[in-house]
Design a protein around this motif. Sequence first.
Motif, PDB file in Angstrom:
ATOM      1  N   LEU A  17      -2.346 -85.840  -3.476  1.00 14.41           N
ATOM      2  CA  LEU A  17      -3.404 -85.443  -2.550  1.00 14.41           C
ATOM      3  C   LEU A  17      -4.406 -86.582  -2.405  1.00 14.41           C
ATOM      4  O   LEU A  17      -4.882 -87.131  -3.401  1.00 14.41           O
ATOM      5  CB  LEU A  17      -4.115 -84.187  -3.061  1.00 14.41           C
ATOM      6  N   PHE A  18      -4.703 -86.964  -1.160  1.00 12.94           N
ATOM      7  CA  PHE A  18      -5.635 -88.047  -0.868  1.00 12.94           C
ATOM      8  C   PHE A  18      -6.763 -87.525  -0.002  1.00 12.94           C
ATOM      9  O   PHE A  18      -6.603 -86.571   0.733  1.00 12.94           O
ATOM     10  CB  PHE A  18      -4.939 -89.187  -0.123  1.00 12.94           C
ATOM     11  N   SER A  19      -7.895 -88.210  -0.058  1.00 13.32           N
ATOM     12  CA  SER A  19      -9.056 -87.857   0.753  1.00 13.32           C
ATOM     13  C   SER A  19      -9.396 -89.018   1.671  1.00 13.32           C
ATOM     14  O   SER A  19      -9.316 -90.183   1.271  1.00 13.32           O
ATOM     15  CB  SER A  19     -10.258 -87.550  -0.146  1.00 13.32           C
ATOM     16  N   THR A  20      -9.780 -88.701   2.903  1.00 15.03           N
ATOM     17  CA  THR A  20     -10.217 -89.730   3.842  1.00 15.03           C
ATOM     18  C   THR A  20     -11.727 -89.840   3.883  1.00 15.03           C
ATOM     19  O   THR A  20     -12.265 -90.667   4.607  1.00 15.03           O
ATOM     20  CB  THR A  20      -9.703 -89.431   5.259  1.00 15.03           C
ATOM     21  N   GLU A  21     -12.403 -89.013   3.105  1.00 18.50           N
ATOM     22  CA  GLU A  21     -13.860 -89.032   3.078  1.00 18.50           C
ATOM     23  C   GLU A  21     -14.344 -90.048   2.050  1.00 18.50           C
ATOM     24  O   GLU A  21     -13.796 -90.149   0.967  1.00 18.50           O
ATOM     25  CB  GLU A  21     -14.398 -87.645   2.727  1.00 18.50           C
ATOM     26  N   ARG A  22     -15.363 -90.793   2.420  1.00 22.27           N
ATOM     27  CA  ARG A  22     -15.933 -91.764   1.500  1.00 22.27           C
ATOM     28  C   ARG A  22     -16.765 -91.043   0.452  1.00 22.27           C
ATOM     29  O   ARG A  22     -17.510 -90.124   0.752  1.00 22.27           O
ATOM     30  CB  ARG A  22     -16.816 -92.739   2.246  1.00 22.27           C
ATOM     31  N   ARG A  23     -16.623 -91.474  -0.756  1.00 21.90           N
ATOM     32  CA  ARG A  23     -17.413 -90.931  -1.854  1.00 21.90           C
ATOM     33  C   ARG A  23     -18.157 -92.082  -2.501  1.00 21.90           C
ATOM     34  O   ARG A  23     -17.552 -93.100  -2.839  1.00 21.90           O
ATOM     35  CB  ARG A  23     -16.508 -90.276  -2.890  1.00 21.90           C
ATOM     36  N   PRO A  24     -19.452 -91.936  -2.687  1.00 18.74           N
ATOM     37  CA  PRO A  24     -20.184 -93.032  -3.316  1.00 18.74           C
ATOM     38  C   PRO A  24     -19.718 -93.218  -4.771  1.00 18.74           C
ATOM     39  O   PRO A  24     -19.519 -92.244  -5.497  1.00 18.74           O
ATOM     40  CB  PRO A  24     -21.639 -92.592  -3.264  1.00 18.74           C
ATOM     41  N   GLU A  25     -19.515 -94.453  -5.129  1.00 23.29           N
ATOM     42  CA  GLU A  25     -19.104 -94.749  -6.504  1.00 23.29           C
ATOM     43  C   GLU A  25     -20.350 -94.761  -7.378  1.00 23.29           C
ATOM     44  O   GLU A  25     -21.404 -95.232  -6.953  1.00 23.29           O
ATOM     45  CB  GLU A  25     -18.387 -96.073  -6.562  1.00 23.29           C
ATOM     46  N   PRO A  26     -20.232 -94.297  -8.613  1.00 22.76           N
ATOM     47  CA  PRO A  26     -21.411 -94.302  -9.476  1.00 22.76           C
ATOM     48  C   PRO A  26     -21.832 -95.731  -9.791  1.00 22.76           C
ATOM     49  O   PRO A  26     -20.997 -96.620  -9.942  1.00 22.76           O
ATOM     50  CB  PRO A  26     -20.937 -93.565 -10.736  1.00 22.76           C
ATOM     51  N   LEU A  27     -23.117 -95.943  -9.859  1.00 23.21           N
ATOM     52  CA  LEU A  27     -23.646 -97.258 -10.198  1.00 23.21           C
ATOM     53  C   LEU A  27     -23.445 -97.500 -11.690  1.00 23.21           C
ATOM     54  O   LEU A  27     -23.639 -96.601 -12.516  1.00 23.21           O
ATOM     55  CB  LEU A  27     -25.132 -97.347  -9.846  1.00 23.21           C
ATOM     56  N   THR A  28     -23.050 -98.697 -12.014  1.00 23.88           N
ATOM     57  CA  THR A  28     -22.885 -99.039 -13.430  1.00 23.88           C
ATOM     58  C   THR A  28     -23.967-100.042 -13.807  1.00 23.88           C
ATOM     59  O   THR A  28     -24.335-100.917 -13.021  1.00 23.88           O
ATOM     60  CB  THR A  28     -21.500 -99.658 -13.700  1.00 23.88           C
ATOM     61  N   ALA A  29     -24.462 -99.911 -14.988  1.00 27.88           N
ATOM     62  CA  ALA A  29     -25.511-100.818 -15.464  1.00 27.88           C
ATOM     63  C   ALA A  29     -24.863-102.083 -16.003  1.00 27.88           C
ATOM     64  O   ALA A  29     -23.882-102.039 -16.740  1.00 27.88           O
ATOM     65  CB  ALA A  29     -26.325-100.133 -16.553  1.00 27.88           C
ATOM     66  N   PHE A  30     -25.381-103.200 -15.588  1.00 24.53           N
ATOM     67  CA  PHE A  30     -24.884-104.478 -16.081  1.00 24.53           C
ATOM     68  C   PHE A  30     -25.768-104.920 -17.241  1.00 24.53           C
ATOM     69  O   PHE A  30     -26.990-104.912 -17.140  1.00 24.53           O
ATOM     70  CB  PHE A  30     -24.909-105.532 -14.965  1.00 24.53           C
ATOM     71  N   LEU A  31     -25.144-105.291 -18.326  1.00 22.74           N
ATOM     72  CA  LEU A  31     -25.913-105.710 -19.505  1.00 22.74           C
ATOM     73  C   LEU A  31     -25.994-107.204 -19.584  1.00 22.74           C
ATOM     74  O   LEU A  31     -25.236-107.959 -19.252  1.00 22.74           O
ATOM     75  CB  LEU A  31     -25.276-105.148 -20.773  1.00 22.74           C
TER      76      LEU A  31
END
Length: 89
Positions: free
Chosen positions: A75-89
């Motif tokens: 199952l695939f989605s054509t809707e964009r989903r925001p990716e979670p922001l990752t903290a850069f150390l």
Amino acid sequence: MLLASQEAPPPATVPAPMRSGFFQMPLFRPGTEVTANGRREVVSHVILRRRELMVYLQGHEDPFRPDRLDLAPSLFSTERRPEPLTAFL
């Protein structure tokens, strides 16, 4: 109006609407198990050749067309989903 001795008719079953933004298709990638000619095989690699998808199986030199292989669709989605922001150390 229904009398006490009469029963209400069962509700009509309406098929669930297709969820918009989703589709199904088989996903061929290395390591995926497929069925070819009634036997379980493992995908070695996949290439596009002359605008056609060709699936190579482990232990076979010749490619297989995807329509000759059995694989449950993903199952695939054509809707964009925001990716979670990752903290850069």
